[in-house]
Write an enzyme that holds these catalytic residues in place. Structure first.
Site, PDB file in Angstrom:
ATOM      1  N   PRO A  44     -55.214 -68.390 -14.035  1.00 50.40           N
ATOM      2  CA  PRO A  44     -56.343 -67.532 -14.393  1.00 50.40           C
ATOM      3  C   PRO A  44     -57.463 -68.391 -14.979  1.00 50.40           C
ATOM      4  CG  PRO A  44     -54.279 -66.702 -15.319  1.00 50.40           C
ATOM      5  CD  PRO A  44     -54.006 -68.064 -14.780  1.00 50.40           C
ATOM      6  N   HIS A  45     -58.686 -68.166 -14.528  1.00 46.52           N
ATOM      7  CA  HIS A  45     -59.795 -68.993 -14.989  1.00 46.52           C
ATOM      8  C   HIS A  45     -61.101 -68.218 -14.945  1.00 46.52           C
ATOM      9  CE1 HIS A  45     -59.435 -69.536 -10.624  1.00 46.52           C
ATOM     10  NE2 HIS A  45     -60.751 -69.717 -10.625  1.00 46.52           N
ATOM     11  N   GLY A  46     -62.071 -68.733 -15.665  1.00 49.82           N
ATOM     12  CA  GLY A  46     -63.370 -68.095 -15.682  1.00 49.82           C
ATOM     13  C   GLY A  46     -64.392 -68.948 -16.404  1.00 49.82           C
TER      14      GLY A  46
END
Length: 167
Positions: free
Chosen positions: A66-68
């Protein structure tokens, strides 16, 4: 050294999290990031969730990245969370996910972002390393494994190595 090691102090690792859903996992990652860097946990949560809405960040073999992006960050933030039980998500291989490398980067960061994502994907694609991370007894062992991991040369070709035809 790899690009993940400097971003992974001991307090950035959670072993056997009770999270049983994507939402709970992102909440846990966001709270860890808030404790480490003072970023508002709701902003970190929203950034992780916004990227996930575009498409799954599961990479297969029971792993996800998960990344952002987050405007309020000055430097990348990384956490590793291993859940006690696998979470059924939208993985292409339909395997439930138990090992997560969560990443947030500043809005204006592109090069480091891609380097970290490539290395995280390579780390989780390394069968032996993935199994060691899943079996590690504690956060200290996970940190030691990641800090000692050497990424494949294909991710960072040597500047001294002459290019061959087709490169």
């Amino acid at each position: 050294m790899n690009a993940l090691a400097p971003l992974l102090p001991l307090d950035a690792v959670c072993v056997d999290s009770p999270a049983q859903s994507r939402k709970r996992l992102f909440e846990e990652a966001a709270l860890m990031m808030e404790r480490r860097a003072g970023v508002a946990h709701n902003e970190a949560f929203d950034a992780l969730f916004a990227r996930e809405k575009i498409g799954t960040t599961c990479v297969g073999h029971g792993c996800g990245i998960p990344h952002g992006r987050l405007a309020s960050l000055d430097a990348p933030l990384l956490t590793i969370i291993r859940t006690l039980e696998p979470i059924a998500l939208d993985a292409a291989d339909e395997e439930p996910v138990r090992l997560f490398v969560c990443l947030l980067v500043p809005d204006n960061d592109s090069n480091q972002y891609l380097t970290i994502l490539r290395e995280a994907a390579a780390l989780l694609s390394d069968d032996a390393m993935r199994e060691q991370l899943l079996a590690a007894p504690d956060a200290q062992t996970i940190c030691e494994l990641v800090h000692g991991w050497v990424p494949p040369e294909s991710l960072h070709p040597s500047e001294d190595k002459p290019l061959t035809a087709g490169e």
